[in-house]
Design an enzyme around this catalytic site. Structure first.
Site, PDB file in Angstrom:
ATOM      1  N   GLU A  85       0.797  -1.225   0.000  1.00 13.39           N
ATOM      2  CA  GLU A  85       0.000   0.000   0.000  1.00 13.39           C
ATOM      3  C   GLU A  85       0.834   1.282   0.000  1.00 13.39           C
ATOM      4  O   GLU A  85       0.415   2.290  -0.561  1.00 13.39           O
ATOM      5  CB  GLU A  85      -0.921   0.014   1.235  1.00 13.39           C
ATOM      6  CG  GLU A  85      -2.040  -1.017   1.204  1.00 13.39           C
ATOM      7  CD  GLU A  85      -3.166  -0.625   0.270  1.00 13.39           C
ATOM      8  OE1 GLU A  85      -3.097   0.465  -0.335  1.00 13.39           O
ATOM      9  OE2 GLU A  85      -4.118  -1.417   0.117  1.00 13.39           O
ATOM     10  N   SER A 345     -28.400 -33.142  49.444  1.00 13.35           N
ATOM     11  CA  SER A 345     -27.502 -33.872  50.348  1.00 13.35           C
ATOM     12  C   SER A 345     -26.059 -33.406  50.279  1.00 13.35           C
ATOM     13  O   SER A 345     -25.183 -34.046  50.877  1.00 13.35           O
ATOM     14  CB  SER A 345     -27.552 -35.370  50.015  1.00 13.35           C
ATOM     15  OG  SER A 345     -28.844 -35.893  50.229  1.00 13.35           O
TER      16      SER A 345
END
Length: 691
Positions: A85, A345
């Site tokens: 670029e 339990s």
């Protein structure tokens, strides 16, 4: 005027003109600054303990835009981006004259814009201030903005902003969102093919979207590869290999783990940086997959919650609030790790732990499992049956209710709840009521996190560290507290380590306990090895009853699968502390042989003596003993207290110690004497004649 004076005057005028021009430019720059906020409007992120992305949220404008630093991106990709670029990016001041000259020449010779000559700084200008169209005026504005940007930001800052804002198709902006969506990973390590595709996409992000225009994406990627070969950045063979890689055709979802915890973290964390939790991403992924699959098997409206913690530090490594955050049928938005429910339990180990601590019981101490009345409270076993005399070890492993309440009555419910509060857990009791015996069977409110914190004490030799997940407003400063002493803690762990795994699950060297609340509303399973504790809750968020729901059948398989899928290495359970013994039953002192009045327990044997009701004494029974198809004799017993010992002609019969109805196969015809002896040593006999 002399020539020298004219030169000096011209130079002075020139300098003045330049100075005025610069002053004008600076004035314009101050009057029309570029829109460069100190922080970009990016997606909120929540990180795990190692800095990995757990969950991302779309930015306020609906885009996935993750803040990006250069150290988070593969340097090879950055080099490829600059080479493709803006190859003179590091040298120019925002405008590349050579690139602009090339673009102008192409415009003159071909009558249209072929390349724009844009630098990365100019592209950033376009990203922060989108243009209306592609024109010379727009380009000129970008160039001026690029000059302004270069005055304010360093080259690395420009790159970071570009990598945060660049479009990659749909509502994806920034290279991190792109790599997560297209490749399922962060951009720290990229293949050559992946890097080339990421370079190509921002130019025409919608036309080259891999999920919609796969061929266009591949063509543009290959063009980047060819350009890199021409520029000497890639070898031909390397580029050819990269071109063979398939372009992804599916857009992945961005990380969305730990929904409930992440939401809370964003509310409590200070602004300015992503909150970091104690969770570990790999553990969280494994547990969420287990919960999701388990809920699908269990059926609609049922949800699953899980918490996994390091018992030595208190750090929560995985936290699943529901099977699916967005499943309305399961009320997935409710974090079931923090909701008060009946624990069934699961508190029994701590009842027995206090009894061990106070010297009331040993593992082989016999305790009575038979109907009992505790001032109007009449607990019953889950299966509505009774075992008679059992050892403390058996009572806890079988999760028998009556023996647990006998022990709780002896140690005291208030002492149990006080020990819980000492460990940082405050059970919710009915308004204005003192702790009662019902808390031993789930008559109290606790959360899954509470249970995991208590079991962290069992995994850590009796010492409890406060749980934390990183959402707390202030870090805990309290030291670890004692839940049980080391000896009692080991006894409980040794018992729970012997509980049979659920069907189909392999033994993993863990100790665990299950629980089912009254009315089949909650199923629990909590287990631990030498370091890690995992708690599982299964049920409906609206507390609706689920017939058949139980801790052993519904939650325990998820527990074992959760340990397996967590990815954590198993840690052996703690060794026996020095001086701790587990005597056999015949080695127990008289005070520990039977849990009863002598040790502070309640209720001795109340059953009548055993009596054989069939066959009656003196009976003649025809079993066809002389034939090859002899039938067994049915034995029926009333009274007595289990376990029972049956004898035929003085020889013990195996496998009949718990049943009141059994069968016996005689060896031959003739007279035989059948005898039964109960746990209290009482006996009954009958003589029969077998034909």
């Amino acid at each position: 005027m002399s020539i020298a004076k004219r030169i000096v005057a011209a130079a002075t005028a020139g300098i003045g003109f330049v100075a005025l021009s610069l002053a004008a430019l600076l004035a314009l720059d101050r009057a029309f600054p570029p829109p460069l906020p100190e922080t970009l409007p990016v997606s909120a992120e929540v990180l795990d303990r190692d800095g990995q992305l757990l969950r991302a949220y779309a930015a306020p404008d609906g885009y996935w835009r993750l803040a990006t630093r250069l150290d988070q991106v593969d340097p090879a990709f950055v080099d490829m981006l600059i080479a493709y670029e803006d190859k003179r990016f590091r040298d120019h001041a925002g405008i590349d004259p050579l690139a602009i000259g090339r673009a102008a020449l192409q415009l003159v010779t071909q009558g249209r814009i072929v390349s724009g000559g844009s630098t990365l700084s100019m592209q950033l200008a376009r990203l922060i201030e989108p243009r209306d169209g592609r024109s010379v005026a727009a380009k000129l504005k970008q160039a001026l903005r690029a000059l302004q940007i270069e005055r304010r930001l360093s080259k690395d800052e420009i790159l970071e902003r570009y990598l945060t804002l660049a479009p990659y198709g749909g509502n994806l902006e920034g290279v991190r969102a792109a790599t997560l969506a297209w490749f399922g990973k962060e951009p720290k390590r990229l293949t050559v093919s992946e890097a080339a595709l990421l370079v190509a996409l921002p130019q025409l992000p919608e036309r080259r979207r891999p999920d919609r225009n796969r061929q266009a994406a591949q063509t543009s990627r290959d063009r980047v590869l060819q350009r890199m070969v021409a520029a000497g950045r890639l070898g031909e063979r390397e580029a050819a290999r990269a071109a063979l890689d398939e372009v992804p055709g599916v857009r992945r979802a961005l990380p969305a783990l730990a929904a409930h915890t992440a939401d809370l973290a964003l509310k409590t964390a200070p602004a300015g940086r992503p909150p970091r939790l104690t969770l570990k991403k790999s553990v969280q992924q494994g547990l969420e997959a287990v919960a999701r699959n388990a809920a699908a098997r269990l059926g609609p409206k049922l949800s699953v919650a899980m918490v996994m913690a390091n018992s030595r530090t208190g750090d929560i490594l995985g936290e699943v609030g529901s099977a699916s955050y967005f499943d309305g049928g399961r009320s997935g938005w409710i974090d079931m790790t923090r909701v008060l429910r009946s624990p069934g339990s699961t508190l029994k180990p701590f009842i027995y732990g206090l009894a061990f601590e106070q010297g009331m019981v040993a593992q082989e101490t016999l305790i009575e499992d038979s109907p009992a009345d505790f001032s109007g409270y009449r607990p019953k076993n889950f299966d509505m049956g009774y075992q008679g005399d059992v050892s403390v070890r058996q009572a806890l492993q079988l999760s028998l209710n009556v023996p647990a309440i006998r022990v709780l009555d002896a140690v005291g419910p208030a002492r149990l709840t006080a020990r819980f509060r000492q460990a940082g857990v405050s059970p919710a009791l009915p308004l204005n009521q003192a702790p009662g015996l019902a808390i031993g069977l789930g008559g109290v409110g606790v959360t899954l996190r509470d249970l995991v914190q208590l079991y962290c004490g069992l995994a850590n030799g009796g010492r409890v560290e406060r749980l934390r997940d990183g959402t707390e407003k202030a870090a805990g400063t309290g030291a670890a507290t004692t839940l049980l002493d080391a000896s009692a803690n080991w006894q409980i762990t040794d018992i729970l380590a012997g509980v049979r795994p659920p069907e189909g699950a392999a033994r993993r060297g863990i100790a665990y306990k299950t629980g089912t609340s009254y009315g089949y509303r909650d199923a629990w399973s909590i287990g631990y090895d030498g370091r890690y504790v995992l708690g599982v809750w299964v049920g409906r968020a609206d507390a609706g009853a689920v017939p058949g729901l139980s801790g052993y059948v519904s939650a325990a398989p998820i527990l074992f699968e959760g340990f397996a899928r967590s990815g954590l290495a198993a840690v052996p359970l703690p060794p026996r502390p020095a001086g701790v013994v587990t005597p056999r039953r015949d080695e127990l002192p008289v005070t520990l042989a039977q849990f009863g009045p002598a040790t502070g327990g309640i209720n001795g044997a109340t059953e009548p003596a055993p009596r054989i009701v069939f066959p009656p004494d003196g009976a003649r029974v025809d079993l066809g003993a002389a034939s090859a198809e002899a039938t067994p004799l049915v034995l029926k017993l009333q009274g007595g207290r289990a376990p029972f010992r049956w004898l035929a002609n003085g020889k013990p019969l195996a496998g009949l110690d718990r049943t009141r109805t059994a069968t016996w196969q005689p060896d031959s015809a003739g007279y035989s004497t059948l005898t039964v002896i109960d746990a209290a040593g009482r006996a009954a006999s009958v003589k029969v004649f077998v034909e």
